[in-house]
Design a protein around this motif. Structure first.
Motif, PDB file in Angstrom:
ATOM      1  N   LEU A   1      41.161  15.698  28.927  1.00 25.19           N
ATOM      2  CA  LEU A   1      40.341  16.532  29.800  1.00 25.19           C
ATOM      3  C   LEU A   1      39.441  15.682  30.689  1.00 25.19           C
ATOM      4  O   LEU A   1      39.165  16.029  31.846  1.00 25.19           O
ATOM      5  N   LEU A   2      38.961  14.559  30.143  1.00 24.82           N
ATOM      6  CA  LEU A   2      38.074  13.675  30.896  1.00 24.82           C
ATOM      7  C   LEU A   2      38.831  12.595  31.668  1.00 24.82           C
ATOM      8  O   LEU A   2      38.317  12.064  32.655  1.00 24.82           O
ATOM      9  N   LEU A   3      40.028  12.279  31.193  1.00 24.84           N
ATOM     10  CA  LEU A   3      40.856  11.269  31.858  1.00 24.84           C
ATOM     11  C   LEU A   3      42.209  11.894  32.217  1.00 24.84           C
ATOM     12  O   LEU A   3      43.240  11.560  31.633  1.00 24.84           O
ATOM     13  N   PRO A   4      42.220  12.825  33.161  1.00 23.70           N
ATOM     14  CA  PRO A   4      43.455  13.573  33.442  1.00 23.70           C
ATOM     15  C   PRO A   4      44.607  12.712  33.948  1.00 23.70           C
ATOM     16  O   PRO A   4      45.769  13.076  33.773  1.00 23.70           O
ATOM     17  N   ASN A   5      44.298  11.568  34.550  1.00 23.24           N
ATOM     18  CA  ASN A   5      45.363  10.701  35.062  1.00 23.24           C
ATOM     19  C   ASN A   5      46.200  10.065  33.958  1.00 23.24           C
ATOM     20  O   ASN A   5      47.319   9.598  34.216  1.00 23.24           O
ATOM     21  N   VAL A   6      45.649  10.025  32.758  1.00 30.19           N
ATOM     22  CA  VAL A   6      46.401   9.445  31.640  1.00 30.19           C
ATOM     23  C   VAL A   6      46.637  10.471  30.534  1.00 30.19           C
ATOM     24  O   VAL A   6      46.990  10.102  29.412  1.00 30.19           O
ATOM     25  N   ALA A   7      46.460  11.741  30.842  1.00 30.18           N
ATOM     26  CA  ALA A   7      46.609  12.788  29.822  1.00 30.18           C
ATOM     27  C   ALA A   7      48.006  12.789  29.214  1.00 30.18           C
ATOM     28  O   ALA A   7      48.167  12.886  27.985  1.00 30.18           O
ATOM     29  N   ASP A   8      49.026  12.673  30.060  1.00 29.91           N
ATOM     30  CA  ASP A   8      50.401  12.663  29.544  1.00 29.91           C
ATOM     31  C   ASP A   8      50.657  11.433  28.681  1.00 29.91           C
ATOM     32  O   ASP A   8      51.298  11.513  27.624  1.00 29.91           O
ATOM     33  N   ARG A   9      50.159  10.290  29.119  1.00 33.15           N
ATOM     34  CA  ARG A   9      50.336   9.057  28.344  1.00 33.15           C
ATOM     35  C   ARG A   9      49.612   9.136  26.994  1.00 33.15           C
ATOM     36  O   ARG A   9      50.083   8.605  25.991  1.00 33.15           O
ATOM     37  N   LEU A  10      48.460   9.792  26.989  1.00 32.72           N
ATOM     38  CA  LEU A  10      47.737   9.966  25.729  1.00 32.72           C
ATOM     39  C   LEU A  10      48.540  10.820  24.756  1.00 32.72           C
ATOM     40  O   LEU A  10      48.605  10.519  23.557  1.00 32.72           O
TER      41      LEU A  10
END
Length: 213
Positions: A161-170
């Motif tokens: 939610l706070l780092l949407p650019n890496v949400a998929d990678r997370l």
């Protein structure tokens, strides 16, 4: 004296049809996607049994029909086993475990132990500790609160939610951690490298501002 006489079973299937049905069922992609070593063992055993049964099948005798039914039962068992190992039930059981148990180390300590494990070829430990480094670093940046019992999926969802650019990678990283730590899969160098890249990417990302609704 009571005499038992064979009763014809109303199943219209011959030897070739049984062989085709078995081949089509076992060619399903979900069997190829499961763990290779597990499928090799199950496939070898079932292959031997199927070969024995198919060699003895005959559409002219009741025994042949019952053999076909046994083939069907074996295929059903295989489907159930694969579903338990790779399907929704398995994913649900793997997703329930916490990332941290006991005392936490620093993110740098987790990175160091992960690197040492990878250098020694212990990629199970390397995958576990590198993902823990990701989560611990997010806690140290106050992007995640330090909370016991948080699962990998929960950490990925909250941080995403706070780092949407890496949400998929997370989410992908959480899946790698769960597969190794709770799912019994072997860690790989590729999985470790993916988590290392995720860690570096998260460290460079700036959090977005959350707007209260």
């Amino acid at each position: 004296m009571v005499t038992f006489r064979p009763i014809d079973v109303p199943v219209d299937i011959d030897r070739d049809s049984a062989r085709r049905a078995a081949a089509e069922e076992l060619s399903d992609p979900k069997y190829r996607d499961a763990r290779p070593n597990f499928l090799q063992e199950v496939g070898q055993w079932l292959g031997d049994r199927l070969e024995e049964l198919l060699n003895s099948l005959s559409s002219d005798t009741p025994g042949g029909i019952f053999g076909v039914l046994l083939v069907v039962v074996l295929l059903i068992v295989l489907v159930v086993v694969i579903r338990l190992r790779t399907g929704k039930i398995a994913r649900t059981s793997r997703a329930g475990g916490a990332v941290f148990r006991g005392q936490r180390k620093s993110a740098d300590d987790y990175r160091r132990s992960a690197g040492e494990a990878a250098a020694a070829g212990r990629f199970d430990d390397a995958v576990r500790d590198r993902f823990r480094a990701v989560v611990r670093a997010l806690e140290e940046r106050a992007l995640l609160d330090t909370r016991s019992g948080r699962t990998a999926d929960e950490a990925a969802a909250e941080a995403g939610l706070l780092l949407p650019n890496v949400a998929d990678r997370l989410r992908q990283g959480a899946r790698l951690f769960d597969d190794v730590h709770y799912g019994g899969r072997e860690g790989t160098e590729a999985a470790y490298q993916a988590l290392t890249e995720l860690d570096e990417r998260c460290r460079r990302e700036r959090p977005v501002a959350m707007v209260a609704s």
